[in-house]
Design a protein around this motif. Structure first.
Motif, PDB file in Angstrom:
ATOM      1  N   HIS A  13       0.835  -1.198   0.000  1.00  0.00           N
ATOM      2  CA  HIS A  13       0.000   0.000   0.000  1.00  0.00           C
ATOM      3  C   HIS A  13       0.875   1.257   0.000  1.00  0.00           C
ATOM      4  O   HIS A  13       0.597   2.212  -0.735  1.00  0.00           O
ATOM      5  CB  HIS A  13      -0.933  -0.010   1.214  1.00  0.00           C
ATOM      6  CG  HIS A  13      -1.784   1.204   1.322  1.00  0.00           C
ATOM      7  ND1 HIS A  13      -2.821   1.471   0.455  1.00  0.00           N
ATOM      8  CD2 HIS A  13      -1.725   2.252   2.169  1.00  0.00           C
ATOM      9  CE1 HIS A  13      -3.368   2.626   0.774  1.00  0.00           C
ATOM     10  NE2 HIS A  13      -2.720   3.126   1.816  1.00  0.00           N
ATOM     11  N   GLN A  14       1.939   1.264   0.814  1.00  0.00           N
ATOM     12  CA  GLN A  14       2.837   2.414   0.870  1.00  0.00           C
ATOM     13  C   GLN A  14       3.502   2.657  -0.481  1.00  0.00           C
ATOM     14  O   GLN A  14       3.601   3.799  -0.940  1.00  0.00           O
ATOM     15  CB  GLN A  14       3.909   2.207   1.939  1.00  0.00           C
ATOM     16  CG  GLN A  14       3.382   2.255   3.353  1.00  0.00           C
ATOM     17  CD  GLN A  14       4.412   1.826   4.369  1.00  0.00           C
ATOM     18  OE1 GLN A  14       5.411   1.179   4.036  1.00  0.00           O
ATOM     19  NE2 GLN A  14       4.183   2.163   5.625  1.00  0.00           N
ATOM     20  N   GLU A  33      10.544  -0.678 -13.503  1.00  0.00           N
ATOM     21  CA  GLU A  33      11.502   0.292 -12.984  1.00  0.00           C
ATOM     22  C   GLU A  33      10.832   1.263 -12.018  1.00  0.00           C
ATOM     23  O   GLU A  33      11.375   1.567 -10.946  1.00  0.00           O
ATOM     24  CB  GLU A  33      12.148   1.082 -14.119  1.00  0.00           C
ATOM     25  CG  GLU A  33      13.137   0.294 -14.925  1.00  0.00           C
ATOM     26  CD  GLU A  33      13.641   1.064 -16.121  1.00  0.00           C
ATOM     27  OE1 GLU A  33      14.861   1.082 -16.323  1.00  0.00           O
ATOM     28  OE2 GLU A  33      12.813   1.653 -16.854  1.00  0.00           O
ATOM     29  N   ASN A  34       9.649   1.738 -12.382  1.00  0.00           N
ATOM     30  CA  ASN A  34       8.929   2.667 -11.508  1.00  0.00           C
ATOM     31  C   ASN A  34       8.581   2.008 -10.180  1.00  0.00           C
ATOM     32  O   ASN A  34       8.689   2.629  -9.130  1.00  0.00           O
ATOM     33  CB  ASN A  34       7.670   3.192 -12.205  1.00  0.00           C
ATOM     34  CG  ASN A  34       8.005   4.219 -13.260  1.00  0.00           C
ATOM     35  OD1 ASN A  34       8.964   4.980 -13.124  1.00  0.00           O
ATOM     36  ND2 ASN A  34       7.230   4.251 -14.319  1.00  0.00           N
ATOM     37  N   GLU A  40      12.376   1.559  -3.364  1.00  0.00           N
ATOM     38  CA  GLU A  40      13.563   2.161  -2.774  1.00  0.00           C
ATOM     39  C   GLU A  40      13.209   3.410  -1.967  1.00  0.00           C
ATOM     40  O   GLU A  40      13.717   3.610  -0.859  1.00  0.00           O
ATOM     41  CB  GLU A  40      14.580   2.511  -3.868  1.00  0.00           C
ATOM     42  CG  GLU A  40      15.879   3.054  -3.352  1.00  0.00           C
ATOM     43  CD  GLU A  40      16.687   2.056  -2.559  1.00  0.00           C
ATOM     44  OE1 GLU A  40      17.484   2.499  -1.705  1.00  0.00           O
ATOM     45  OE2 GLU A  40      16.537   0.840  -2.769  1.00  0.00           O
ATOM     46  N   ILE A  41      12.348   4.246  -2.511  1.00  0.00           N
ATOM     47  CA  ILE A  41      11.917   5.448  -1.791  1.00  0.00           C
ATOM     48  C   ILE A  41      11.239   5.053  -0.487  1.00  0.00           C
ATOM     49  O   ILE A  41      11.508   5.626   0.573  1.00  0.00           O
ATOM     50  CB  ILE A  41      10.973   6.306  -2.665  1.00  0.00           C
ATOM     51  CG1 ILE A  41      11.741   6.915  -3.830  1.00  0.00           C
ATOM     52  CG2 ILE A  41      10.290   7.385  -1.820  1.00  0.00           C
ATOM     53  CD1 ILE A  41      10.858   7.519  -4.906  1.00  0.00           C
ATOM     54  N   ASN A  42      10.367   4.061  -0.543  1.00  0.00           N
ATOM     55  CA  ASN A  42       9.652   3.603   0.644  1.00  0.00           C
ATOM     56  C   ASN A  42      10.624   3.074   1.702  1.00  0.00           C
ATOM     57  O   ASN A  42      10.505   3.395   2.880  1.00  0.00           O
ATOM     58  CB  ASN A  42       8.632   2.529   0.266  1.00  0.00           C
ATOM     59  CG  ASN A  42       7.758   2.143   1.427  1.00  0.00           C
ATOM     60  OD1 ASN A  42       7.248   2.996   2.135  1.00  0.00           O
ATOM     61  ND2 ASN A  42       7.595   0.863   1.638  1.00  0.00           N
ATOM     62  N   ASN A  46      11.216   4.773   5.409  1.00  0.00           N
ATOM     63  CA  ASN A  46      11.034   4.008   6.641  1.00  0.00           C
ATOM     64  C   ASN A  46      12.276   4.095   7.523  1.00  0.00           C
ATOM     65  O   ASN A  46      12.167   4.175   8.749  1.00  0.00           O
ATOM     66  CB  ASN A  46      10.666   2.557   6.338  1.00  0.00           C
ATOM     67  CG  ASN A  46       9.233   2.424   5.859  1.00  0.00           C
ATOM     68  OD1 ASN A  46       8.383   3.249   6.177  1.00  0.00           O
ATOM     69  ND2 ASN A  46       8.968   1.394   5.092  1.00  0.00           N
ATOM     70  N   GLU A  47      13.474   4.102   6.918  1.00  0.00           N
ATOM     71  CA  GLU A  47      14.712   4.267   7.680  1.00  0.00           C
ATOM     72  C   GLU A  47      14.740   5.614   8.387  1.00  0.00           C
ATOM     73  O   GLU A  47      15.079   5.704   9.568  1.00  0.00           O
ATOM     74  CB  GLU A  47      15.929   4.166   6.759  1.00  0.00           C
ATOM     75  CG  GLU A  47      16.242   2.790   6.259  1.00  0.00           C
ATOM     76  CD  GLU A  47      17.398   2.787   5.267  1.00  0.00           C
ATOM     77  OE1 GLU A  47      18.166   3.776   5.216  1.00  0.00           O
ATOM     78  OE2 GLU A  47      17.525   1.794   4.541  1.00  0.00           O
ATOM     79  N   VAL A  48      14.378   6.664   7.667  1.00  0.00           N
ATOM     80  CA  VAL A  48      14.365   8.007   8.236  1.00  0.00           C
ATOM     81  C   VAL A  48      13.350   8.087   9.373  1.00  0.00           C
ATOM     82  O   VAL A  48      13.634   8.648  10.439  1.00  0.00           O
ATOM     83  CB  VAL A  48      14.058   9.070   7.147  1.00  0.00           C
ATOM     84  CG1 VAL A  48      13.788  10.427   7.754  1.00  0.00           C
ATOM     85  CG2 VAL A  48      15.183   9.135   6.140  1.00  0.00           C
TER      86      VAL A  48
END
Length: 55
Positions: A13-14, A33-34, A40-42, A46-48
């Protein structure tokens, strides 16, 4: 042997939300690719969030 990543419904979902926020990605990229960019952005978001104590 193939690598298989099992994603939770929340993670799917994210990633879908990220793709829709970016207009389903770049037209020059393939859907795959998208989706990989959204994944990767997700992961980085989540790390941040973990580092600053959100959630």
């Amino acid at each position: 042997m193939a690598n298989v990543i099992i994603k939770s419904d929340e993670r799917r979902h994210q990633e879908a939300a990220i793709l829709s926020q970016f207009g389903d990605g770049c037209e020059r990229n393939s859907d795959r690719e998208n989706r990989e960019y959204a994944e990767e952005i997700n992961a980085r978001m989540n790390e941040v969030k973990r580092e600053v104590g959100i959630r």
